[in-house]
Design a protein around this motif. Structure first.
Motif, PDB file in Angstrom:
ATOM      1  N   GLU A 327       0.854  -1.188   0.000  1.00  0.00           N
ATOM      2  CA  GLU A 327       0.000   0.000   0.000  1.00  0.00           C
ATOM      3  C   GLU A 327       0.887   1.234   0.000  1.00  0.00           C
ATOM      4  OE1 GLU A 327      -3.889   2.105   0.686  1.00  0.00           O
ATOM      5  OE2 GLU A 327      -3.110   0.371  -0.391  1.00  0.00           O
ATOM      6  N   VAL A 328       0.810   2.028  -1.081  1.00  0.00           N
ATOM      7  CA  VAL A 328       1.620   3.238  -1.211  1.00  0.00           C
ATOM      8  C   VAL A 328       0.732   4.434  -0.882  1.00  0.00           C
ATOM      9  CG1 VAL A 328       3.047   4.630  -2.738  1.00  0.00           C
ATOM     10  CG2 VAL A 328       3.038   2.139  -2.977  1.00  0.00           C
ATOM     11  N   PHE A 329       1.235   5.343  -0.034  1.00  0.00           N
ATOM     12  CA  PHE A 329       0.428   6.481   0.402  1.00  0.00           C
ATOM     13  C   PHE A 329       1.349   7.631   0.796  1.00  0.00           C
ATOM     14  CE2 PHE A 329       1.351   3.760   3.968  1.00  0.00           C
ATOM     15  CZ  PHE A 329       1.696   4.624   5.000  1.00  0.00           C
ATOM     16  N   SER A 330       0.759   8.806   0.968  1.00  0.00           N
ATOM     17  CA  SER A 330       1.509  10.004   1.357  1.00  0.00           C
ATOM     18  C   SER A 330       0.959  10.558   2.654  1.00  0.00           C
ATOM     19  CB  SER A 330       1.424  11.084   0.276  1.00  0.00           C
ATOM     20  OG  SER A 330       2.077  10.673  -0.911  1.00  0.00           O
ATOM     21  N   ILE A 331       1.842  11.129   3.458  1.00  0.00           N
ATOM     22  CA  ILE A 331       1.464  11.871   4.663  1.00  0.00           C
ATOM     23  C   ILE A 331       1.986  13.295   4.485  1.00  0.00           C
ATOM     24  CG2 ILE A 331       1.738  12.088   7.158  1.00  0.00           C
ATOM     25  CD1 ILE A 331       2.048   9.098   7.334  1.00  0.00           C
ATOM     26  N   PRO A 332       1.102  14.291   4.515  1.00  0.00           N
ATOM     27  CA  PRO A 332       1.551  15.668   4.320  1.00  0.00           C
ATOM     28  C   PRO A 332       2.702  16.027   5.255  1.00  0.00           C
ATOM     29  CG  PRO A 332      -0.839  15.569   4.310  1.00  0.00           C
ATOM     30  CD  PRO A 332      -0.366  14.201   4.699  1.00  0.00           C
ATOM     31  N   SER A 333       3.681  16.690   4.698  1.00  0.00           N
ATOM     32  CA  SER A 333       4.898  17.166   5.379  1.00  0.00           C
ATOM     33  C   SER A 333       5.838  16.039   5.778  1.00  0.00           C
ATOM     34  CB  SER A 333       4.562  18.008   6.624  1.00  0.00           C
ATOM     35  OG  SER A 333       4.119  17.196   7.699  1.00  0.00           O
ATOM     36  N   GLU A 334       5.444  14.786   5.555  1.00  0.00           N
ATOM     37  CA  GLU A 334       6.320  13.656   5.885  1.00  0.00           C
ATOM     38  C   GLU A 334       6.823  12.938   4.636  1.00  0.00           C
ATOM     39  OE1 GLU A 334       7.515  12.936   8.747  1.00  0.00           O
ATOM     40  OE2 GLU A 334       6.293  14.237  10.024  1.00  0.00           O
ATOM     41  N   GLY A 335       6.016  12.909   3.575  1.00  0.00           N
ATOM     42  CA  GLY A 335       6.462  12.305   2.333  1.00  0.00           C
ATOM     43  C   GLY A 335       5.719  11.048   1.943  1.00  0.00           C
ATOM     44  N   LEU A 336       6.360  10.255   1.091  1.00  0.00           N
ATOM     45  CA  LEU A 336       5.768   9.058   0.509  1.00  0.00           C
ATOM     46  C   LEU A 336       6.159   7.828   1.322  1.00  0.00           C
ATOM     47  CD1 LEU A 336       4.172   8.104  -2.098  1.00  0.00           C
ATOM     48  CD2 LEU A 336       6.414   7.525  -3.037  1.00  0.00           C
ATOM     49  N   PHE A 337       5.176   6.946   1.580  1.00  0.00           N
ATOM     50  CA  PHE A 337       5.397   5.732   2.363  1.00  0.00           C
ATOM     51  C   PHE A 337       4.823   4.524   1.626  1.00  0.00           C
ATOM     52  CE2 PHE A 337       5.560   9.114   5.436  1.00  0.00           C
ATOM     53  CZ  PHE A 337       6.505   8.717   6.365  1.00  0.00           C
ATOM     54  N   MET A 338       5.260   3.345   2.057  1.00  0.00           N
ATOM     55  CA  MET A 338       4.700   2.097   1.549  1.00  0.00           C
ATOM     56  C   MET A 338       4.612   1.097   2.695  1.00  0.00           C
ATOM     57  SD  MET A 338       6.010  -0.390  -1.543  1.00  0.00           S
ATOM     58  CE  MET A 338       7.518  -0.888  -0.687  1.00  0.00           C
ATOM     59  N   ALA A 339       3.445   0.485   2.872  1.00  0.00           N
ATOM     60  CA  ALA A 339       3.237  -0.546   3.883  1.00  0.00           C
ATOM     61  C   ALA A 339       3.259  -1.908   3.200  1.00  0.00           C
ATOM     62  CB  ALA A 339       1.915  -0.335   4.613  1.00  0.00           C
ATOM     63  N   ALA A 340       4.070  -2.832   3.726  1.00  0.00           N
ATOM     64  CA  ALA A 340       4.182  -4.189   3.179  1.00  0.00           C
ATOM     65  C   ALA A 340       3.516  -5.164   4.142  1.00  0.00           C
ATOM     66  CB  ALA A 340       5.653  -4.555   2.979  1.00  0.00           C
ATOM     67  N   ALA A 341       2.578  -5.956   3.642  1.00  0.00           N
ATOM     68  CA  ALA A 341       1.893  -6.962   4.454  1.00  0.00           C
ATOM     69  C   ALA A 341       2.702  -8.255   4.405  1.00  0.00           C
ATOM     70  CB  ALA A 341       0.473  -7.188   3.941  1.00  0.00           C
ATOM     71  N   ASN A 342       3.440  -8.542   5.478  1.00  0.00           N
ATOM     72  CA  ASN A 342       4.351  -9.686   5.521  1.00  0.00           C
ATOM     73  C   ASN A 342       3.751 -10.870   6.269  1.00  0.00           C
ATOM     74  OD1 ASN A 342       6.860  -7.218   5.966  1.00  0.00           O
ATOM     75  ND2 ASN A 342       6.469  -8.348   4.087  1.00  0.00           N
ATOM     76  N   ARG A 343       4.176 -12.079   5.871  1.00  0.00           N
ATOM     77  CA  ARG A 343       3.607 -13.293   6.446  1.00  0.00           C
ATOM     78  C   ARG A 343       4.027 -13.500   7.885  1.00  0.00           C
ATOM     79  NH1 ARG A 343       5.812 -19.003   4.615  1.00  0.00           N
ATOM     80  NH2 ARG A 343       7.416 -18.224   6.040  1.00  0.00           N
ATOM     81  N   ASP A 344       5.325 -13.379   8.190  1.00  0.00           N
ATOM     82  CA  ASP A 344       5.833 -13.714   9.523  1.00  0.00           C
ATOM     83  C   ASP A 344       5.430 -12.648  10.544  1.00  0.00           C
ATOM     84  OD1 ASP A 344       6.946 -15.882   8.324  1.00  0.00           O
ATOM     85  OD2 ASP A 344       9.029 -15.179   8.456  1.00  0.00           O
ATOM     86  N   SER A 345       5.186 -13.123  11.777  1.00  0.00           N
ATOM     87  CA  SER A 345       4.767 -12.216  12.846  1.00  0.00           C
ATOM     88  C   SER A 345       5.933 -11.418  13.402  1.00  0.00           C
ATOM     89  CB  SER A 345       4.094 -13.004  13.976  1.00  0.00           C
ATOM     90  OG  SER A 345       2.961 -13.699  13.484  1.00  0.00           O
ATOM     91  N   ARG A 346       7.124 -11.992  13.353  1.00  0.00           N
ATOM     92  CA  ARG A 346       8.304 -11.296  13.860  1.00  0.00           C
ATOM     93  C   ARG A 346       9.324 -11.151  12.735  1.00  0.00           C
ATOM     94  NH1 ARG A 346       9.322 -14.066  19.846  1.00  0.00           N
ATOM     95  NH2 ARG A 346       7.301 -13.465  20.750  1.00  0.00           N
ATOM     96  N   PRO A 347       9.805  -9.944  12.499  1.00  0.00           N
ATOM     97  CA  PRO A 347       9.439  -8.684  13.167  1.00  0.00           C
ATOM     98  C   PRO A 347       8.113  -8.093  12.726  1.00  0.00           C
ATOM     99  CG  PRO A 347      10.972  -8.221  11.401  1.00  0.00           C
ATOM    100  CD  PRO A 347      10.815  -9.718  11.442  1.00  0.00           C
ATOM    101  N   GLY A 348       7.367  -8.812  11.884  1.00  0.00           N
ATOM    102  CA  GLY A 348       6.063  -8.319  11.451  1.00  0.00           C
ATOM    103  C   GLY A 348       6.119  -7.686  10.078  1.00  0.00           C
ATOM    104  N   SER A 349       5.272  -6.695   9.869  1.00  0.00           N
ATOM    105  CA  SER A 349       5.190  -6.002   8.586  1.00  0.00           C
ATOM    106  C   SER A 349       5.981  -4.705   8.650  1.00  0.00           C
ATOM    107  CB  SER A 349       3.729  -5.710   8.223  1.00  0.00           C
ATOM    108  OG  SER A 349       3.027  -6.923   8.012  1.00  0.00           O
ATOM    109  N   GLY A 350       6.484  -4.298   7.481  1.00  0.00           N
ATOM    110  CA  GLY A 350       7.332  -3.124   7.430  1.00  0.00           C
ATOM    111  C   GLY A 350       6.654  -1.932   6.789  1.00  0.00           C
ATOM    112  N   ILE A 351       6.925  -0.738   7.355  1.00  0.00           N
ATOM    113  CA  ILE A 351       6.527   0.521   6.751  1.00  0.00           C
ATOM    114  C   ILE A 351       7.795   1.143   6.174  1.00  0.00           C
ATOM    115  CG2 ILE A 351       5.336   2.715   7.073  1.00  0.00           C
ATOM    116  CD1 ILE A 351       3.614   0.302   7.739  1.00  0.00           C
ATOM    117  N   TYR A 352       7.777   1.482   4.911  1.00  0.00           N
ATOM    118  CA  TYR A 352       8.957   2.011   4.226  1.00  0.00           C
ATOM    119  C   TYR A 352       8.702   3.459   3.826  1.00  0.00           C
ATOM    120  CZ  TYR A 352      10.297  -2.893   3.922  1.00  0.00           C
ATOM    121  OH  TYR A 352      10.632  -4.198   4.229  1.00  0.00           O
ATOM    122  N   GLN A 353       9.767   4.253   3.838  1.00  0.00           N
ATOM    123  CA  GLN A 353       9.680   5.645   3.409  1.00  0.00           C
ATOM    124  C   GLN A 353      10.563   5.854   2.180  1.00  0.00           C
ATOM    125  OE1 GLN A 353      11.300   8.721   6.008  1.00  0.00           O
ATOM    126  NE2 GLN A 353       9.635  10.116   5.453  1.00  0.00           N
TER     127      GLN A 353
END
Length: 664
Positions: A327-353
């Motif tokens: 999921e690619v999205f923007s937060i005003p004044s913070e920039g562009l992000f991407m959320a990755a839905a990962n299978r494993d619980s640890r460390p879980g899913s990642g939010i990327y900038q």
């Protein structure tokens, strides 16, 4: 009943009423342009406080520090009574109001006593019609709650009143209806009264926004005259000519209105783009383009037409485990992000900038076999909701909210789900909704279960169950609107026996979604809706055919449907051979339209080419590029740093990839 018979019957009834009651309207049953009447006559200079402002491409009047008024007798020439049946058409743009602040769009005030005869006012989440009935000391009000008009956007509102009923239609949407205990007075006298536009005669309660249209239509509902329309928020019944023509030159004859444009054009290097700069323009000489700030990033408005040349491998993105969704999205004044839905619980899913031209890990969030992320905003607050699919009771999916101080997503609310695979968000009549695709129940592996629609509670700031819909192995929801109508399409994958089942398109009627059309599908995993030159399309990704006997088939057709305006149904437009397709993504490059499919499996291998198709008019979509993918699960298109990109996730590998779309 045919329309001509209905009109004839209406005319006969009106004629009979006139004969029996010697009825004569106080004014002709024609649109009365209150805003135009409040302006100076042609040839007269307007007061300096009357400003013409251009905002979001359209013009309105700001009445700053002035009282625009005229006698009621100018309109009501045959008698002094305000029409018992009428509609008001208003087009406004209003910034956010403070709590408990009330602003008048117009009012009718008795000159002698300074008492309010009639008034229309707007406040936070509310629109009110105030009146003082004859022979009554206090005021009555018709109040529409949960109506958000102060969002700094243009809105066209139609308020129709007849007898005890008041109907409110916003931007040609579905009407909201109020029924009062008492009918609107049949003899509401305006003798000795004055119309005030944008005020209640006093400074307090003055309208602070822009007025583009203010029309009184006696005797009928104006909605059929306005709707449907291609631009519901700016639907026109009668707009003053000065707001539709170009600004007058200094040497022209006639009045000059002080003119203000809420747009600034910046030259030179890339300026900042955040909330305060939203709507501003930047002329990029180097790339010969005109860009607009959307509050988070610069978006191209005008540029030399681009065409897709080729697609190049741009970034290898190694995630903590297999990735089912991006999921690619923007937060005003913070920039562009991407959320990755990962299978494993640890460390879980990642939010990327997105930084320095590539994605970098920004935050880890613990998830339970996450299948999807969805980003949405409510009142400028950013949220992420994850679909957790680990089969355990109870299963909980989680909503996270962005904390501006800590600059992290923090847990906001948990919702019980069942092997959740997808979330969809949407807004209807200023209400925010979430719908989850419940795939199957853990305790008995039953795929025939309800999926749930939640609605945001403005008081508790939480989502509450609003409606349940029966689904069979639900895999995806897609929300879309056609004109004033709102639809939800579910991709049903499996009913416990076969994948050859129907998926359903629902339509919003009477405050809830009701079945509109069933479409046969084969293990449907995704719906993608898009428009091309005014035509509406709906593409389904069919994943596999499970027959009663023999092996499953993965190389099958996925289908693109088009909305037929005559039958009002989606009919097959084009079949495309796919290989266990699990996602479609529609995107544009310049004037060109594209679809890319996620081919995940052909029955023997996950190493397959996913294909980019280009729109060729009556030929439909034709393949133009093949992209090597491995277990491809999801495609997302995004723009960043002046470039256009595609990113895909792999459900069978830790490696996801970013591709850059090279143009010429």
């Amino acid at each position: 009943m045919p329309a001509c018979h209905f009109l004839l019957l209406t005319w006969v009834l009106l004629a009979a009423r006139v004969r029996s009651q010697s009825w004569r309207p106080c004014t002709d049953l024609l649109p009365l342009d209150l805003l135009a009447r409040a302006l100076p006559n042609p040839g007269q200079a307007p007061p300096p406080q009357v400003q013409m402002v251009q905002s979001r491409g359209s013009r309105g009047l700001r009445l700053a520090g002035t009282t625009a008024s005229f006698p009621a007798s100018q309109f009501f020439t045959n008698c002094d009574d305000f029409p018992a049946e009428f509609s008001l058409v208003i087009t406004i743009k209003l910034p956010r109001l403070r709590k408990k602040r009330k602003e008048y769009i117009f009012s009718v005030v008795d000159e002698g006593s300074d008492s309010l005869v009639l008034g229309l006012c707007v406040s936070e989440n509310r629109l009110q019609l105030l009146l003082t009935p004859p022979g009554v000391s206090g005021q009555r009000q018709m109040s529409f709650k949960d109506v958000v008009l102060d969002d700094n956007r243009w809105h066209t509102v139609v308020l129709a009143v007849t007898g005890p009923y008041a109907t409110l239609t916003i931007d040609c949407g579905l009407p909201l209806e109020l029924k009062q205990v008492q009918s609107f007075p049949s003899t509401l006298s305006t003798r000795g009264s004055q119309f005030f536009v944008g005020s209640r005669r006093r400074m307090r309660g003055r309208f602070s926004g822009l007025l583009r249209q203010l029309v009184l239509l006696p005797g009928s509902d104006a909605t059929p005259r306005l709707c449907p329309t291609s631009d519901p928020s700016l639907a026109e019944l009668s707009v003053p000519q000065v707001l539709k023509s170009t600004p007058l030159r200094p040497d022209s004859h006639g009045p000059e209105y002080p003119y203000e444009a809420e747009v600034r054009v910046t030259l030179g290097s890339r300026p900042p783009c955040s909330g305060p700069e939203q709507g501003q323009l930047w002329l990029d000489f180097q790339n010969r383009g005109l860009l607009m700030c959307d509050g988070a990033a610069w978006r191209m408005l005008l540029q030399k037409t681009e065409r897709l040349d080729y697609v190049e491998d741009y970034q290898d993105l190694y995630t903590s485990s297999e990735t089912f969704d991006l999921e690619v999205f923007s937060i005003p004044s913070e920039g562009l992000f991407m959320a990755a839905a990962n299978r494993d619980s640890r460390p879980g899913s990642g939010i990327y900038q997105w930084r320095d031209g590539s994605f970098h890990l920004y935050q880890n969030i613990s998830t339970k076999e996450a299948r999807a992320w969805k980003h949405f905003t409510i009142s400028d607050q950013n949220f992420l909701v994850v679909a957790n699919s680990r089969e355990a009771e109870p299963e909980l999916s989680v909503i996270y909210s962005w904390n501006p101080r800590r600059r992290r997503f923090l847990r906001h609310q948990t919702l019980e789900t069942h092997s959740a695979v997808d979330w969809e968000t949407f807004h209807i009549y200023n209400h925010s909704f979430l719908v989850v695709a419940n795939h199957r129940r853990a305790r008995d592996s039953n795929h025939n279960i309800d999926s749930v629609i939640y609605r945001w509670n403005q008081v508790t700031k939480l989502f509450e169950v609003n409606q349940t819909l029966p689904t069979s192995g639900a895999y995806d929801w897609e929300f879309f609107s056609v004109g004033p109508y709102h639809f939800l399409a579910v991709a049903n994958t499996f009913d416990g026996r076969t994948t050859s089942i129907s998926s359903t398109v629902y339509v919003w009627l009477d405050g809830r979604f009701q079945p509109y059309q069933s479409i046969p599908t084969l293990g449907a995993t995704d719906w993608e809706t898009f428009q091309i030159h005014g035509r509406f399309f709906l593409a389904v990704a069919n994943s596999q055919k499970v027959p009663d006997h023999g092996p499953s088939l993965y190389s099958i057709n996925s289908t693109i449907y088009e909305l037929n305006t005559l039958t009002q149904t989606f009919i097959p437009f084009q079949d495309v051979l796919t290989h266990s397709a699990v996602d479609w993504e529609f995107f544009t490059v310049g004037e060109e339209k594209f679809l890319v499919v996620a081919n995940s499996h052909d029955g023997s291998s996950y190493s397959l080419n996913s294909v980019v198709y280009r729109w060729q008019g009556y030929e439909g979509f034709v393949p133009v590029h093949s992209l090597p993918t491995f277990g491809c699960r999801d495609w997302e298109h995004f723009s960043a740093d002046g470039g256009s990109f595609l990113v895909y996730s792999s459900a069978t590998s830790r490696l996801s990839k970013v591709f850059k779309l090279r143009t010429y």
